[in-house]
Design an enzyme around this catalytic site. Structure first.
Site, PDB file in Angstrom:
ATOM      1  CG  HIS A 151      67.492  78.578 -75.431  1.00 59.12           C
ATOM      2  ND1 HIS A 151      66.257  78.537 -75.093  1.00 59.12           N
ATOM      3  CD2 HIS A 151      67.462  79.752 -76.226  1.00 59.12           C
ATOM      4  CE1 HIS A 151      65.614  79.713 -75.458  1.00 59.12           C
ATOM      5  NE2 HIS A 151      66.453  80.457 -76.063  1.00 59.12           N
ATOM      6  CE  LYS A 176      53.598  58.916 -79.595  1.00 60.98           C
ATOM      7  NZ  LYS A 176      51.979  59.253 -79.831  1.00 60.98           N
ATOM      8  N   GLY A 225      45.308  51.339 -82.584  1.00 58.02           N
ATOM      9  CA  GLY A 225      46.640  50.698 -82.817  1.00 58.02           C
ATOM     10  C   GLY A 225      47.982  51.659 -82.635  1.00 58.02           C
ATOM     11  N   GLY A 226      47.486  52.824 -82.401  1.00 59.73           N
ATOM     12  CA  GLY A 226      48.705  53.728 -82.028  1.00 59.73           C
ATOM     13  C   GLY A 226      49.203  53.512 -80.601  1.00 59.73           C
ATOM     14  CD  GLU A 253      65.854  75.356 -73.226  1.00 58.96           C
ATOM     15  OE1 GLU A 253      66.655  75.833 -72.489  1.00 58.96           O
ATOM     16  OE2 GLU A 253      64.886  76.225 -73.937  1.00 58.96           O
ATOM     17  CG  ASP A 298      49.614  58.326 -77.304  1.00 58.70           C
ATOM     18  OD1 ASP A 298      50.776  58.042 -77.320  1.00 58.70           O
ATOM     19  OD2 ASP A 298      49.547  59.403 -77.854  1.00 58.70           O
ATOM     20  N   GLY A 334      60.766  83.063 -74.440  1.00 62.50           N
ATOM     21  CA  GLY A 334      59.437  83.491 -75.181  1.00 62.50           C
ATOM     22  C   GLY A 334      59.631  84.515 -76.308  1.00 62.50           C
ATOM     23  CB  CYS A 394      65.905  83.140 -73.527  1.00 63.00           C
ATOM     24  SG  CYS A 394      66.070  83.956 -74.814  1.00 63.00           S
ATOM     25  CE1 TYR A 395      59.537  88.805 -72.149  1.00 67.14           C
ATOM     26  CE2 TYR A 395      58.967  86.939 -70.654  1.00 67.14           C
ATOM     27  CZ  TYR A 395      58.923  88.294 -71.139  1.00 67.14           C
ATOM     28  OH  TYR A 395      57.705  89.193 -70.935  1.00 67.14           O
TER      29      TYR A 395
END
Ligand code: XMP
Length: 507
Positions: free
Chosen positions: A168, A365, A223-224, A170, A226, A54, A81-82
Site C-alpha cells: 500500500h 477536509k 460553526g463547523g 498510499e 465546512d 479491497g 493490492c486487490y
C-alpha cells in the site's frame, strides 16, 4: 479542466487516502465505482487510473471486476493490492491463496530501474496486508519488487503502461510510498501538476456567480469548518446576495456563539443569529436518553431554520457545506447527492428552494481547511476539532439543565486552555459532566458533588481511536484547576478507553 486521475473503488478502506495523496502531488483525483464502463472512462479522459485494494478474493465468483477494456485504452493503470491481483488475473496471470498472510510493515526489494520506483532506495519498508498473491504474472509483465514471502510484490508491463503493487503506497507506513505515487503520476502518466487550491477559489467564484445569476442564497451556519468555509467562499463570490442563519441552540462551548458572530458579522453577508437557547432547553427538559436528546435537538433545529427562512422572501438557492467524503460515503452518484446528514439533524429535502449550491463538494477536509485559511478565516475556526451537532447536550450525561451546562462549559474551557498550546496535541479533547456525584472534601467541609470526565483521543479518521497518553503532570494540573475553579466539581477522572469498544463521545 484539470488533468484527472480516476481512483476506482473495489471496497478498500484506503480509497480516500489514495485520492488525497494524488491531490497532495497537485493532480486532481476522483473516486468512482470499480465497475465503471470503459466508455465512461473514455468520456472522462483521465491521464491515469488507480485500482484500489479491497476485501475480496479474485477467485470468489462475486468478487468485483473492472471493465477489461480499461487495460487496452492506453491510459496508465496502477493496481494496488486487490487491484493488482484483479488486473493480473484478468490479463491471464494466476492468483493463489498464500500459505501465510503477510500483514504489517515488511522489507521489500524494489527494481529501481522501473519508472515506478525511480529514485527510491532498492531496499525499503512497505505495508503489506494480504493473503492472496499473484503466483504467475500475465504475459508481457515482469516482477519489479519482492519480499521474503511474496515473489511478485510489484509488477509492470511498461509497454502497456500497466503497473501493480501488492503493498500500500498510499499509507505513511510504506517508507517511499509517496514517491512511488508521484512517479506514477509524473513519470508514467505524464502529469503536469495543474491542480492548485488557489485556482479552485477563482473557478468556484465564477461558477457560483453563473449559477446564482444575481439571485439570493441562504446558508445554515453551524460553526463547523465546512459551513464556515462555504460562507467565506460565497461571501467572496456573491457579496450582498448571501444570508446566513446561525441557530444558536445554547449547547455551544464557552464564547463559541459570540466568536462565530464576531467572525461572520464582519463579512459581506447578512448574518442572522437566532438565540434559541431557552426553546431548546425546554424541549429537552426531563429527557435523559441520549438518542432522544439527539432526535429532539435535530428536529427542533430544522423547525427553527424553517421558521426563520420562511420570514425571508425571494431566496431561491440553498447552500450547503457538503464535502467530497460526504458524497463518497453516501455512495451517491457523483455530484448529484444532496447531503442527508447535516451538522444538526439534517435539513429536510422539501425546503422550498429551486437550487442547491455545494461549492466544497469535491474537496477533502484538509483541503477545506487550506481553503478556509486562504479565505482569511481565523485558525480557531479553520482548525476546529469535530464537535457534535447536538453540542454539549450530549456531553452532559442524562438530563440537561442550564446549571449543568455552565459547569461543563467551565471545565471544558480549562481543559482547552491546558491542551491547546501542546506541541503534539490529541486530535480531539473535551470534558463530560457525568451523572455521578461523589464525596469530597474542600477546606473543612465535606462535599457531595459532580464528577468531570476528561476525554482526549488520538485518531486519523474518528472511526477508531486510542486514548491519548497525556503526561501525568498535565493531567494533574487539569484536575486541580477544574476542582478548584469549579466549586461544584469534586472529582476529575480520565477516560482511558479506545474506540472500539467505546465511542469518542459518551452519549
Ligand atoms: P463517536 O462518538 O461516534 O464520534 O465515536 C465520532 C466522531 O464524530 C463526532 N460526533 C458527531 N458529529 N454530529 C456530528 O457532526 C453528531 O451528532 C456527532 N456525534 C459524534 C464526535 O465528536 C467524534 O469526533
Amino acid at each position: 479542466m484539470n488533468e484527472l486521475i480516476l481512483v476506482l473503488d473495489f471496497g478498500g478502506e484506503y480509497k480516500e487516502l489514495i485520492a488525497r495523496s494524488v491531490r497532495g502531488h497537485s493532480v486532481y483525483s476522483e473516486i468512482r465505482q470499480g465497475g465503471i464502463s470503459a466508455s465512461e472512462v473514455k468520456r472522462l479522459s483521465p491521464i491515469g487510473i488507480i485500482l484500489t485494494g479491497g476485501p475480496s478474493s479474485v477467485y470468489s465468483p462475486d468478487s468485483p471486476r473492472c471493465d477489461k477494456e480499461l487495460f487496452s485504452l492506453g491510459i496508465p493503470v496502477l493496481g494496488i493490492c486487490y487491484g493488482m491481483q484483479m488486473m493480473c488475473q484478468m490479463l491471464g496471470g494466476e492468483v493463489r491463496r498464500g500459505e501465510r498472510g503477510e500483514y504489517g510493515v515488511v522489507s521489500a526489494e524494489l527494481s529501481t530501474g522501473s519508472a515506478l520506483f525511480k529514485g527510491i532506495p532498492k531496499n525499503s519498508a512497505v505495508l503489506m496486508s494480504h493473503t492472496d498473491r499473484v503466483n504467475k504474472l500475465p504475459d508481457g509483465f515482469a516482477a519489479i519488487g519482492k519480499t521474503d514471502t511474496c515473489e511478485n510484490a510489484a509488477c509492470e508491463n511498461a509497454g502497456a503502461k500497466l503497473y501493480g503493487v501488492q503493498f500500500h503506497p498510499e499509507t505513511g507506513h510504506t517508507e517511499h510510498g509517496r514517491e512511488a505515487i508521484k512517479n506514477f503520476l509524473y513519470n508514467i502518466c505524464g502529469a503536469s501538476g495543474d491542480y492548485k487550491l488557489d485556482d479552485y477559489i477563482d473557478k468556484q467564484i465564477n461558477s457560483i456567480r453563473q449559477k446564482v445569476n444575481g439571485e439570493k442564497v441562504l446558508l445554515a451556519l453551524s460553526g463547523g469548518v465546512d459551513s464556515a468555509v462555504c460562507a467565506a467562499l460565497l461571501s467572496k463570490a456573491i457579496p450582498g446576495q448571501l444570508t446566513c442563519i446561525f441557530v444558536d441552540h445554547g449547547f455551544m462551548r464557552q464564547n463559541e456563539g459570540d466568536e462565530i458572530e464576531a467572525v461572520f458579522s464582519k463579512r459581506k453577508l447578512r448574518f442572522i443569529r437566532v438565540n434559541a437557547k431557552d426553546r431548546f432547553l425546554s424541549k429537552i427538559k426531563g429527557v435523559s436518553d441520549p438518542e432522544s436528546k439527539r432526535k429532539i435537538i435535530g428536529g427542533e433545529f430544522i423547525r427553527v431554520f424553517e421558521e426563520e427562512s420562511a420570514k425571508l422572501k425571494n431566496i431561491p438557492f440553498l447552500a450547503q457545506g457538503t464535502i467530497y467524503p460526504d458524497i463518497v460515503e453516501s455512495g451517491g452518484k457523483h455530484g448529484a447527492t444532496i447531503k442527508s446528514h447535516h451538522n444538526v439533524g439534517g435539513l429536510p429535502k422539501n425546503l422550498a428552494f429551486t437550487g442547491v449550491i455545494e461549492p466544497l463538494s469535491s474537496l477533502f477536509k484538509d483541503e477545506v481547511r487550506v481553503l478556509g485559511k486562504k479565505l482569511g478565516l481565523p485558525q480557531t475556526l479553520v482548525n476546529r476539532q469535530p464537535f457534535p451537532g447536538p453540542g454539549l447536550a450530549i456531553r452532559v450525561m442524562g438530563e440537561v439543565t442550564a446549571e449543568k451546562l455552565e459547569i461543563l462549559r467551565g471545565a471544558d474551557a480549562i481543559l482547552r486552555e491546558e491542551l491547546d498550546g501542546m506541541k503534539r496535541k490529541p486530535d480531539q479533547y473535551f470534558t463530560v459532566l457525568t451523572d455521578t456525584r461523589t464525596v469530597g472534601v474542600k477546606g473543612d467541609d465535606r462535599t457531595y458533588d459532580s464528577v468531570i470526565a476528561v476525554r482526549a483521543v488520538l485518531t486519523g479518521d474518528f472511526m477508531t481511536c486510542d486514548y491519548a497518553p497525556l503526561p501525568h503532570k498535565i493531567l494533574g494540573r487539569i484536575s486541580s484547576r477544574i476542582t478548584s475553579e469549579m466549586p461544584s466539581v469534586s472529582r476529575v477522572v480520565y477516560d482511558i478507553t479506545s474506540k472500539p469498544p467505546a465511542t469518542v463521545e459518551w452519549e
